[in-house]
Design a protein around this motif. Sequence first.
Motif, PDB file in Angstrom:
ATOM      1  N   HIS A 140     -38.415 -18.602  19.944  1.00 28.95           N
ATOM      2  CA  HIS A 140     -37.709 -18.655  21.439  1.00 28.95           C
ATOM      3  C   HIS A 140     -37.997 -17.280  21.966  1.00 28.95           C
ATOM      4  O   HIS A 140     -37.726 -17.084  23.167  1.00 28.95           O
ATOM      5  N   GLN A 180     -23.254 -15.874  29.119  1.00 28.82           N
ATOM      6  CA  GLN A 180     -24.684 -15.969  29.279  1.00 28.82           C
ATOM      7  C   GLN A 180     -25.206 -17.259  28.661  1.00 28.82           C
ATOM      8  O   GLN A 180     -26.008 -17.948  29.106  1.00 28.82           O
ATOM      9  N   HIS A 181     -24.853 -17.574  27.344  1.00 28.49           N
ATOM     10  CA  HIS A 181     -24.938 -18.969  26.702  1.00 28.49           C
ATOM     11  C   HIS A 181     -23.790 -19.827  26.838  1.00 28.49           C
ATOM     12  O   HIS A 181     -22.569 -19.419  26.825  1.00 28.49           O
ATOM     13  N   TYR A 182     -24.109 -21.205  27.167  1.00 27.82           N
ATOM     14  CA  TYR A 182     -22.867 -21.800  27.507  1.00 27.82           C
ATOM     15  C   TYR A 182     -22.854 -23.308  26.968  1.00 27.82           C
ATOM     16  O   TYR A 182     -22.023 -23.862  27.059  1.00 27.82           O
ATOM     17  N   ASP A 183     -24.250 -23.974  26.575  1.00 28.76           N
ATOM     18  CA  ASP A 183     -24.422 -25.100  26.108  1.00 28.76           C
ATOM     19  C   ASP A 183     -23.748 -25.296  24.836  1.00 28.76           C
ATOM     20  O   ASP A 183     -23.122 -24.370  24.173  1.00 28.76           O
ATOM     21  N   GLU A 214     -34.793  -6.750  24.860  1.00 26.33           N
ATOM     22  CA  GLU A 214     -34.070  -6.452  23.779  1.00 26.33           C
ATOM     23  C   GLU A 214     -33.890  -4.956  23.851  1.00 26.33           C
ATOM     24  O   GLU A 214     -32.967  -4.215  23.445  1.00 26.33           O
ATOM     25  N   ARG A 230     -35.121 -22.581  25.735  1.00 27.78           N
ATOM     26  CA  ARG A 230     -36.048 -22.079  26.463  1.00 27.78           C
ATOM     27  C   ARG A 230     -37.456 -22.620  25.734  1.00 27.78           C
ATOM     28  O   ARG A 230     -38.447 -23.118  26.608  1.00 27.78           O
TER      29      ARG A 230
END
Length: 390
Positions: free
Chosen positions: A223, A49-52, A141, A257
């Motif tokens: 965020h 889901q997060h990749y940076d 969430e 974001r």
Amino acid sequence: MTCPAWPETLGPVLCIVGARPNFMKMAPVLRAFAAHRPAIPALLVHTGQHYDRDMNDRLFEDLRLPHPDINLEVGSGTHAVQTAEVMKRFEPVVDEHKPSCILVVGDVNSTLACTLVGVKKGIPVAHVEAGLRSFDRGMPEEINRVLTDQVADLLYTTERSALDNLLREGIAPERVAFVGNVMIDSLVANREHARRPAEILDAAGFDGAVAASPAGYTVVTLHRPSNVDQEETLRPLLETLREVSERLPLIIALHPRTRGNIERFGLNDLVAGPRIVLLPPQGYLEMLGLMAGARLVLTDSGGLQEETTALGIPCLTMRENTERPITVEQGTNTMVGRDRRAILAGVSEILAGGGKRGRIPELWDGHAAERIASHLAGWLMDRQAACGGR
Ligand code: UD1
């Protein structure tokens, strides 16, 4: 003395991470599984889901998380696409590895997606950080939390109010265990390795004057979609932060974001200037150092509310509600919403020497993951015995 071995008939525990706030929760759990006797075999599954590098790799390094055994590489997408993509790619992993249990943490889309796959295949699911409720169904969430807790088998909670929330939703108390806060396990384990604020600013090309300012500095993170996705909300918030910066310099660690939306809405000028330092998302040890050295933290994050309470740093949360009420009742957190006057009043109070001192909540002691390992191992073995070794 030889240690007993994990029963061969019990498969590994599949430990799921997807997004940044999952990593600090999972690191102590994996270490506790390895240290448990018998050692609990675990496979680390990253949904991607997060990749940076900023959102992912640096945190893995800082937290000494092992390279994931499996990466589903789902990337970004709408909620439906992201959730569905995780489910599609996770199902064959479950079929292949035949886990004894799936362990999920937190409340991100990956948490819910893997829970749904597991329970529908009859695999027990354990949810770490269960029972937190903001009572705001507009938060993605909150939907993930409510649904995950309804169907997971074991619910590990961080604060006592979580049990009340779960009981109200009809969940049997036998499924719930109050173990404390694994996020604070990570903080306790890493606190002495935290980076010095002046070093972080130097490395980012700033002269470090902000960290050396006698009044101190404010750390800001922002965020939440409800704060940053609409211009009419983001603009006044940034204007207020700019006013705060006139009193105390700001160090803003900018989520992708938020950075994207600032550019899209043409708001760059609001975050430019000598008293505002804009940094990319920070590594774990950097963030810990920045928070520990701050005069105050202004945030809309869930995790920072807890970390500031554990560090004894005043926190102003730019949200209307919190799923972590203990940080307000016992810790250093104050809810200020998006209201300009409330935010500035909160800052004034802290600068005048007020602000909450707080105390450390029960079981936020650095040993939550060990309690989870011990409880889970016992539960899985009892369950196996009850099923006749199957
Ligand atoms: C997710 C979690 C949120 C958590 C936050 C921490 C959900 C519903 N939300 O929100 O609870 O507080 O992570 O960061 O799961 N992006 C990148 N690089 C990345 C990841 C994301 O540039 O490595 C950008 C993409 O443009 C993406 C956007 O950030 O569309 C949002 O990412 P996403 O994972 O959908 O949600 P977050 O806002 O990060």
